[in-house]
Write an enzyme that holds these catalytic residues in place. Structure first.
Site, PDB file in Angstrom:
ATOM      1  N   SER A 136     -10.115 -13.342  14.421  1.00  8.34           N
ATOM      2  CA  SER A 136     -11.034 -13.338  13.284  1.00  8.34           C
ATOM      3  C   SER A 136     -11.316 -11.967  12.695  1.00  8.34           C
ATOM      4  O   SER A 136     -11.901 -11.874  11.614  1.00  8.34           O
ATOM      5  CB  SER A 136     -12.361 -14.002  13.676  1.00  8.34           C
ATOM      6  OG  SER A 136     -12.190 -15.389  13.821  1.00  8.34           O
ATOM      7  N   SER A 193     -12.228 -15.675  10.847  1.00 12.26           N
ATOM      8  CA  SER A 193     -13.464 -16.072  10.193  1.00 12.26           C
ATOM      9  C   SER A 193     -14.156 -14.931   9.446  1.00 12.26           C
ATOM     10  O   SER A 193     -15.074 -15.159   8.653  1.00 12.26           O
ATOM     11  CB  SER A 193     -14.439 -16.638  11.242  1.00 12.26           C
ATOM     12  OG  SER A 193     -14.740 -15.672  12.243  1.00 12.26           O
ATOM     13  N   LYS A 213     -20.542  -9.024   8.384  1.00 14.61           N
ATOM     14  CA  LYS A 213     -20.237 -10.454   8.427  1.00 14.61           C
ATOM     15  C   LYS A 213     -21.528 -11.256   8.591  1.00 14.61           C
ATOM     16  O   LYS A 213     -22.375 -10.932   9.432  1.00 14.61           O
ATOM     17  CB  LYS A 213     -19.283 -10.709   9.593  1.00 14.61           C
ATOM     18  CG  LYS A 213     -18.821 -12.139   9.786  1.00 14.61           C
ATOM     19  CD  LYS A 213     -17.881 -12.199  10.983  1.00 14.61           C
ATOM     20  CE  LYS A 213     -17.306 -13.583  11.213  1.00 14.61           C
ATOM     21  NZ  LYS A 213     -16.375 -13.597  12.376  1.00 14.61           N
TER      22      LYS A 213
END
Length: 532
Positions: free
Chosen positions: A228, A204, A129
Site C-alpha cells: 500500500s 491503499s 493518508k
C-alpha cells in the site's frame, strides 16, 4: 523453473476470462468525464525542491514558510479537482502555523544549526493518508459509518513529523478500509492517476501517491500491509519505503491490524525526492531508527546485487510487462557499468506461491491464538452486521454503501480455510530462509514492483492477485524501497523494488538515491513522455 503445460493452459484461460469480464464490466460501470486531459504544468520553482532543500531555505530566511505553504495550497487547489487526491484540507490552520514558524526563525538566536538539529522539517508542508489520525481531521478510511469521526490526537508517526516542524496540509484518499489496490470508496469517490486520469493511482495510499506525483505535495505518510506504499509510489512515479518490521509505530491508524497481521503492517515515508527518505525515516522511527544505522556511509561498490525478473510464472498473476522487464535490465546495466559490480540474475521458485503465502499468513491467528478481525466485521463497524452475499445483491441493485472490491474481499473470506496448508507454510519458511541467507548484511535484490504498468480504473477487480509482487515482502519482514525509473511509451511511470536484508534499510535507500541521479527520479506529469 519452467511452467507445466497445464499451468500454461490455466494462465491463458484465466487471462481470457479476465478480459471478457472486464469488457462486460465496462458496459455497466459509470464512466468518468474530464474536461482536460492532463495536469497544468508546474510554474512555481518552490514546488520543484526537495523537503530538505525547502527546510534549508526556510532556516536561512531565503524563503518564508508562508510562501512555501501557500505555493502548495495553490497547486492543490489547481490539480485536486482533476485527481481527487486530497479529501479534507486544513489550509487556514497550516498558514497560521507557517506564520508562527517564520516568527520563530526571526527570533531564534542559536543559529541555523540549532534549528536544523531540533526541527529538521521546520516549515515544510506535508500530507497524510486519511487512515492515520491527524488532529482535527477525519479518520474514516472511506467507511460511510465513520464519516463524522474526527481525530482528537495525532498518530505517533504523524506526531513525530509535526514535532520535527512539518506542517500538515490535509488528508488524502485511500481504498475502503485500506485493503485494495485502487483508492476508491463511497465517501470520497475515486482518485485518479496524475499521469492519466483514466488510470488508477494505486492503493491503499493512492491519494497520497497521486498528490505527490502531481507535484502538489513533497512528502507524505503511508502504510503498507500488501504494497500500500509501494504500489501507489510505483503508479505515481515517486519514491516510497516499507521499513523493516517494528521500526515505525503503526498505532493511530484505522483499521488496526490483528492476528499475525500486526507483524506485516508497516508505516513509512512517501516522497518525490530520494534524499528525503532517510531524514523522514529517521524522524518517524523515533528511537527505533537507531537500529538501522541510517547515518552510516554505504559503499555501493562493495554490495552484492541480484535481479529477479518475475515470480516464476504463477497462473494467478499477470505476466510482467515487457517495458518493466526492460527498465529492470537497464538498471542492471547501469549498476554494472557505473559501479563495476556484477548483478546476478536469479529465479526463486518459491515466489510462485507469493499470493498463497500472503493469504495464509494474513488469515492466521496471533500469538494469543485469536484469529484476525474479518473484513466483514470491519465493514460492519458502527452499523449493522454485513452479510457479504446480501451486500453483493444490494450492490447489483445500486443500494450498497460499500465498493465492489470491499464486498469481494468479504466474500473471499467465506471460502478461506481455517487450516493453513502445510505445503504453503513450507514454501514460506523455505523462501524466508533462502532470501535471508542470500541478502545477509550486504545484499540488494531488484524485483518488479507490479506485473502491470498503472491499469485503467477498476481493472484490478479482474486481476486481484497481482499485488503479491509487493505483498510477499510484508510477510517476510524485509525492507523495500520503491524507486521510479522514468516513463513508459504511454507516458506512465516505470519502477522497481529494491529489497535488502532485515534492518539493512540504508542499503536500499542508498541504491535509490544513486538511481535517482543516474536515471532521473520523479518526472513531472504531462511534461515528459520519453522513455528513460
Amino acid at each position: 523453473m519452467a511452467l507445466t503445460r497445464f499451468e500454461r493452459f490455466l494462465g491463458r484461460l484465466l487471462r481470457a476470462v479476465v478480459w471478457m469480464l472486464f469488457a462486460a464490466f465496462k458496459l455497466f460501470a459509470p464512466q468518468q468525464r474530464h474536461g482536460v486531459s492532463r495536469l497544468p504544468p508546474i510554474t512555481n520553482p518552490l514546488l520543484l525542491l526537495s523537503a530538505m532543500q525547502l527546510a534549508r531555505k526556510i532556516r536561512r530566511k531565503e524563503v518564508t514558510s508562508v510562501e512555501v505553504v501557500q505555493s502548495y495550497i495553490d497547486r492543490i487547489q489547481e490539480v485536486n479537482p482533476l485527481i481527487n487526491a486530497m479529501v479534507k484540507d486544513r489550509f487556514s490552520a497550516a498558514l497560521q502555523e507557517a506564520a508562527q514558524v517564520d516568527k520563530l526563525i526571526e527570533e531564534e538566536t542559536g543559529g541555523e544549526e540549532v534549528l536544523e538539529d531540533r526541527l529538521p522539517l521546520l516549515g515544510v508542508p506535508i500530507t497524510v493518508k486519511e487512515a492515520f489520525a491527524l488532529q482535527g481531521m477525519p479518520n474514516s478510511t472511506g467507511l460511510l459509518t465513520r464519516r463524522d469521526l474526527v481525530s482528537g490526537v495525532d498518530a505517533p508517526s504523524v506526531a513525530l513529523l509535526k514535532r520535527a516542524g512539518a506542517i500538515p496540509l490535509g488528508v488524502t484518499n485511500c481504498s475502503e478500509l485500506c485493503m485494495w489496490l485502487e483508492s476508491h470508496n463511497h465517501l470520497y469517490g475515486i482518485t485518479n492517476n496524475p499521469y492519466d486520469f483514466e488510470r488508477i493511482a494505486g492503493g491503499s495510499s493512492g491519494g497520497e501517491g497521486s498528490i505527490l506525483g502531481a507535484g502538489a505535495s513533497v512528502i507524505g505518510v503511508g502504510s503498507d500491509i500488501g504494497g500500500s506504499i509501494r504500489i501507489p509510489c510505483f503508479f505515481n512515479g515517486i519514491f516510497g519505503h516499507k521499513p523493516s518490521t517494528g521500526i515505525v509505530s503503526n498505532d493511530g491508524q484505522y483499521p488496526p491490524a490483528s492476528g499475525l497481521q500486526m507483524g506485516f503492517l508497516c508505516t513509512g515515508p512517501m516522497c518525490r525526492y530520494a534524499e528525503d527518505l532517510i531524514p523522514m525515516l529517521s524522524i518517524m522511527g523515533g528511537p527505533n531508527a537507531n537500529k538501522l544505522c541510517l547515518s552510516a556511509e554505504v559503499d555501493l561498490k562493495k554490495l552484492r546485487f541480484f535481479s529477479v525478473p518475475h515470480n516464476g510464472g504463477s497462473h494467478l498473476v499477470s505476466p510482467v510487462d515487457a517495458q518493466l522487464l526492460q527498465a529492470q535490465k537497464m538498471v542492471v546495466r547501469r549498476l554494472e557499468a557505473d559501479l563495476g559490480v556484477k548483478v546476478q540474475e536469479l529465479f526463486i521458485p518459491q515466489l510462485k506461491y507469493s499470493f498463497q503465502i500472503w493469504g495464509t499468513m494474513m488469515a492466521s491467528p496471533g500469538k494469543d491464538g485469536k484469529p484476525p478481525t474479518t473484513f466483514a466485521e470491519l465493514m460492519s463497524e458502527g452499523g449493522k452486521k454485513i452479510w457479504p452475499v446480501w451486500e453483493l445483491f444490494k450492490w447489483l441493485l445500486g443500494f450498497s454503501s460499500h465498493t465492489i472490491a470491499a464486498i469481494g474481499l468479504a466474500l473471499v473470506e467465506l471460502f478461506q480455510s481455517s487450516h493453513p496448508s502445510p505445503f504453503v507454510l513450507q514454501q514460506k519458511e523455505s523462501l524466508q530462509q533462502e532470501l535471508e541467507e542470500l541478502l545477509g548484511t550486504d545484499g540488494v535484490l531488484l524485483y518488479p514492483s507490479h506485473p502491470q504498468i498503472s491499469p485503467k480504473h477498476h481493472h484490478p477487480i479482474f486481476t486481484p492477485f497481482n499485488f503479491c509482487y509487493t505483498g510477499i515482502f510484508n510477510i517476510l519482514g524485509l525492507p523495500v524501497t520503491q524507486c521510479p525509473l522514468g516513463l513508459s511509451e504511454e507516458g506512465l511511470p516505470l519502477g522497481v523494488q529494491i529489497v535488502t536484508g532485515k534492518l539493512q534499510d540504508r542499503l536500499s535507500l542508498a541504491t535509490a538515491l544513486y538511481l535517482e541521479k543516474a536515471i532521473g527520479g520523479w518526472r513531472e506529469p504531462g511534461k515528459t513522455t520519453a522513455k528513460p
